[in-house]
Design a protein around this motif. Structure first.
Motif, PDB file in Angstrom:
ATOM      1  N   UNK A  52       0.844  -1.204   0.000  1.00  7.15           N
ATOM      2  CA  UNK A  52       0.000   0.000   0.000  1.00  7.15           C
ATOM      3  C   UNK A  52       0.878   1.253   0.000  1.00  7.15           C
ATOM      4  N   UNK A  53       1.926   1.265   0.845  1.00 10.99           N
ATOM      5  CA  UNK A  53       2.830   2.418   0.882  1.00 10.99           C
ATOM      6  C   UNK A  53       3.497   2.612  -0.472  1.00 10.99           C
ATOM      7  N   UNK A  54       3.767   1.522  -1.170  1.00  7.98           N
ATOM      8  CA  UNK A  54       4.383   1.623  -2.493  1.00  7.98           C
ATOM      9  C   UNK A  54       3.437   2.300  -3.479  1.00  7.98           C
ATOM     10  N   UNK A  64      -9.184  21.755   8.509  1.00  8.08           N
ATOM     11  CA  UNK A  64      -8.721  21.066   9.725  1.00  8.08           C
ATOM     12  C   UNK A  64      -9.116  19.582   9.720  1.00  8.08           C
ATOM     13  N   UNK A  65      -9.489  19.091   8.531  1.00  9.82           N
ATOM     14  CA  UNK A  65      -9.888  17.702   8.423  1.00  9.82           C
ATOM     15  C   UNK A  65      -9.013  16.974   7.401  1.00  9.82           C
ATOM     16  N   UNK A  66      -9.220  15.641   7.372  1.00  7.39           N
ATOM     17  CA  UNK A  66      -8.522  14.817   6.387  1.00  7.39           C
ATOM     18  C   UNK A  66      -9.451  14.515   5.226  1.00  7.39           C
ATOM     19  N   UNK A  67      -8.888  14.420   4.058  1.00  8.16           N
ATOM     20  CA  UNK A  67      -9.662  14.003   2.899  1.00  8.16           C
ATOM     21  C   UNK A  67      -9.872  12.483   2.971  1.00  8.16           C
ATOM     22  N   UNK A  68     -10.628  11.961   2.021  1.00  9.57           N
ATOM     23  CA  UNK A  68     -10.843  10.507   1.991  1.00  9.57           C
ATOM     24  C   UNK A  68      -9.512   9.766   1.815  1.00  9.57           C
ATOM     25  N   UNK A  69      -8.632  10.345   1.007  1.00  6.85           N
ATOM     26  CA  UNK A  69      -7.317   9.731   0.824  1.00  6.85           C
ATOM     27  C   UNK A  69      -6.520   9.742   2.124  1.00  6.85           C
ATOM     28  N   UNK A  70      -6.616  10.869   2.849  1.00  3.74           N
ATOM     29  CA  UNK A  70      -5.914  10.960   4.129  1.00  3.74           C
ATOM     30  C   UNK A  70      -6.473   9.971   5.140  1.00  3.74           C
ATOM     31  N   UNK A  71      -7.806   9.846   5.183  1.00  9.00           N
ATOM     32  CA  UNK A  71      -8.446   8.889   6.096  1.00  9.00           C
ATOM     33  C   UNK A  71      -8.081   7.451   5.711  1.00  9.00           C
ATOM     34  N   UNK A  88      -5.279   6.506   4.318  1.00 10.17           N
ATOM     35  CA  UNK A  88      -3.908   6.262   4.757  1.00 10.17           C
ATOM     36  C   UNK A  88      -3.880   5.904   6.239  1.00 10.17           C
ATOM     37  N   UNK A  89      -4.567   6.676   7.066  1.00 12.93           N
ATOM     38  CA  UNK A  89      -4.573   6.394   8.498  1.00 12.93           C
ATOM     39  C   UNK A  89      -5.238   5.054   8.800  1.00 12.93           C
ATOM     40  N   UNK A  90      -6.263   4.701   8.021  1.00  8.86           N
ATOM     41  CA  UNK A  90      -6.937   3.408   8.218  1.00  8.86           C
ATOM     42  C   UNK A  90      -5.970   2.256   7.925  1.00  8.86           C
ATOM     43  N   UNK A 150      -2.741  -2.196   9.992  1.00  6.31           N
ATOM     44  CA  UNK A 150      -1.470  -2.920  10.129  1.00  6.31           C
ATOM     45  C   UNK A 150      -1.110  -3.065  11.613  1.00  6.31           C
ATOM     46  N   UNK A 151      -1.252  -1.985  12.353  1.00  9.86           N
ATOM     47  CA  UNK A 151      -0.929  -2.034  13.779  1.00  9.86           C
ATOM     48  C   UNK A 151      -1.801  -3.052  14.505  1.00  9.86           C
ATOM     49  N   UNK A 152      -3.084  -3.057  14.199  1.00  9.63           N
ATOM     50  CA  UNK A 152      -4.009  -3.984  14.874  1.00  9.63           C
ATOM     51  C   UNK A 152      -3.668  -5.437  14.560  1.00  9.63           C
TER      52      UNK A 152
END
Length: 524
Positions: A92-94, A134-141, A143-145, A150-152
């Motif tokens: 995904x990062x790639x 002051x919010x994230x776009x769908x792309x930003x959300x 990325x955080x998801x 991965x962490x979970x």
């Protein structure tokens, strides 16, 4: 600086100064951008190398899981869960990096294979893609998801064993998405702090560094799983008491000598194995437990050494481990020992062949003695030539491996060679022959049903024809007097051949018992 009541000269100087400052800023910016590019390249190289090592460790864990499921099945399964989650996030990062390059219209230099680091100074690519007010776009959300997923996934694996707590805490610190304090002392969201307002090359490098965190995490966890199983495997509860005997065979009454050690069989593949001076084919000799199967001729009866060497690779160097052991070869039980208790007999006047051995003792450590006994050629071969008396005893002494002695004895009855039977023309007892056959016949002597095939040589005999005087004959053939007497015999007469003297060919000193006579009935 260039305005106000300044002279034209001063305005020109101030303007040149501003241009100089701008040029310095531009040069510094290019150097910083290049530094980010160089750092990104190092992270990329490290990611590739770490990924290759991770694949090798994962393969090792899978193999161990199949070979030793009781120790490695669960750790191998956990490692595969970590691999699935890591590969998904890494890929995904790639894609994010690829989108950043595409949006900035950056192209790889065909000669160097590198991105145009110094040109990647745009700050609006990820700003527009991920942030809005002051919010994230769908792309930003998204990325955080992906980060949180991965962490979970990884934390769910680490939560299954209390022994993983330390590594779980380290993982949480590495991938923490808590708010960060900026230069103004204010707390801002993690994504804003790390990516908003940065040049494209800086964001690209941070994404590659995040991929590096993923690969390093994989390596740490694979090592953790291997390390945990190793710690568990080396606990004394999993060790066995191994008995190492000084030799692999002992005699009854002998003291057992050896050692008892605490050890464990290891599945460590060697690079070379030499046994008894011969290199062994590892592909055929090493089994799934790491044990080497030996296959060689054991040699003659007696004690033998096993010498060889295992060779392993440790810290990049060859580590030789000597093989030292021994074993004892005893005679193969290819025949039963069956004896008639009353039939231990040797014959006087005969070279009685004998085989004498001591179970488990080589021939050169066995000594046999007895009246008339001598060593013959061959392992355990002897010859008995008994003398006078009715019995002879053979004593056997063996020297065992520890230097002690073992002995045994056997008594044999001495018997004379039985009385031979006289023959004429190869026939014995009462025979019927024409006179002519008697005249030309040979007188002999045989040992019927005797255990030895002894050649008997007749030296003389007497012949009596009815109505004629007894004739003494030397040798085995009729002389002229005997032939004359036989010529006067009539049909039905019985000719007696008696007082036959004979001796064993090659042993004239032994006096055979009297030879039984033979009689001939004349048929014509």
């Amino acid at each position: 600086m260039a305005g106000g009541k300044l002279s034209a000269r001063q305005k020109m100087i101030n303007l040149m100064y501003l241009v100089f400052i701008a040029m310095m800023a531009m040069n510094m910016s290019k150097e910083v951008l290049s530094a980010f590019g160089l750092m990104e390249s190092k992270f990329a190289d490290a990611n590739e190398a770490t990924g290759n090592r991770n694949e090798a460790m994962l393969t090792d864990l899978k193999t161990k899981g199949e070979e030793k499921p009781e120790e490695f099945k669960i750790p191998a399964a956990r490692a595969q869960q970590v691999q699935i989650a890591s590969d998904k996030f890494y890929k995904y990062l790639e894609t994010v990096k690829a989108d950043l390059i595409k949006a900035g219209k950056y192209e790889v230099d065909p000669e160097t294979g590198k991105l145009p680091f110094e040109a990647m100074d745009k700050t609006d690519i990820l700003d527009e893609a991920w942030f809005t007010g002051d919010r994230l776009t769908k792309k930003g959300e998204e990325f955080m998801a992906q980060v949180n997923e991965y962490k979970s996934s990884v934390k769910a694996v680490l939560a299954k064993d209390e022994a993983y707590r330390g590594e779980s805490e380290t993982f949480e610190k590495t991938f923490s998405t808590e708010k960060e304090v900026n230069k103004d002392g204010k707390k801002i969201d993690w994504l804003n702090y790390n990516f908003q307002g940065y040049p494209a090359i800086a964001s690209y490098t941070k994404l590659t560094a995040l991929q590096n965190d993923v690969r390093v995490t994989e390596a740490n966890l694979y090592n953790l799983f291997l390390g945990n199983t190793l710690a568990e495997a080396t606990t004394l509860n999993n060790y066995k008491a191994i008995v190492l005997a000084d030799k692999s065979a002992f005699f009854a009454g002998e003291k057992f000598q050896g050692r008892v050690v605490i050890g464990k069989y290891a599945n460590v593949p060697p690079t070379k194995l030499v046994v008894q001076g011969e290199e062994v084919d590892l592909s055929k000799a090493i089994d799934s437990t790491g044990a080497a199967t030996l296959d060689f001729n054991v040699g003659n009866v007696g004690e033998h050494d096993i010498k060889g060497e295992f060779t392993f690779i440790e810290n990049g160097k060859e580590l030789p481990i000597p093989i030292v052991a021994n074993y004892v070869v005893v005679p193969r039980p290819n025949s039963a020992t069956i004896s008639a208790d009353k039939m231990n007999v040797v014959y006087r006047g005969v070279a009685n062949p004998m085989t004498i051995s001591f179970a488990g003792v080589p021939d050169n450590k066995v000594n046999a003695s007895g009246a008339g006994l001598s060593k013959a050629s061959g392992i355990g071969k002897y010859v008995m030539n008994p003398g006078s008396g009715r019995e002879v005893t053979i004593n056997v002494t063996a020297t065992l491996d520890d230097g002690s002695k073992a002995s045994d004895q056997q008594t044999f009855r001495i018997k004379d060679i039985p009385k031979p039977t006289g023959t004429i023309a190869g026939q014995d007892g009462i025979v019927k022959l024409p006179k002519r056959n008697v005249e030309i016949g040979t007188v002999g002597a045989v040992l019927e049903d005797f255990v030895f095939d002894l050649p008997i040589n007749v030296t003389s005999f007497k012949i009596k024809v009815p109505g004629q005087p007894t004739v003494q004959v030397t040798g085995t053939k009729m002389n002229s007097q005997a032939k004359s007497a036989i010529g006067r015999a009539r049909t039905g007469d019985v000719i007696a051949i008696f007082d036959i003297k004979a001796q064993i060919t090659g042993n004239a000193s032994y006096r055979l018992k009297g030879v039984s006579p033979v009689t001939v009935e004349v048929t014509n």
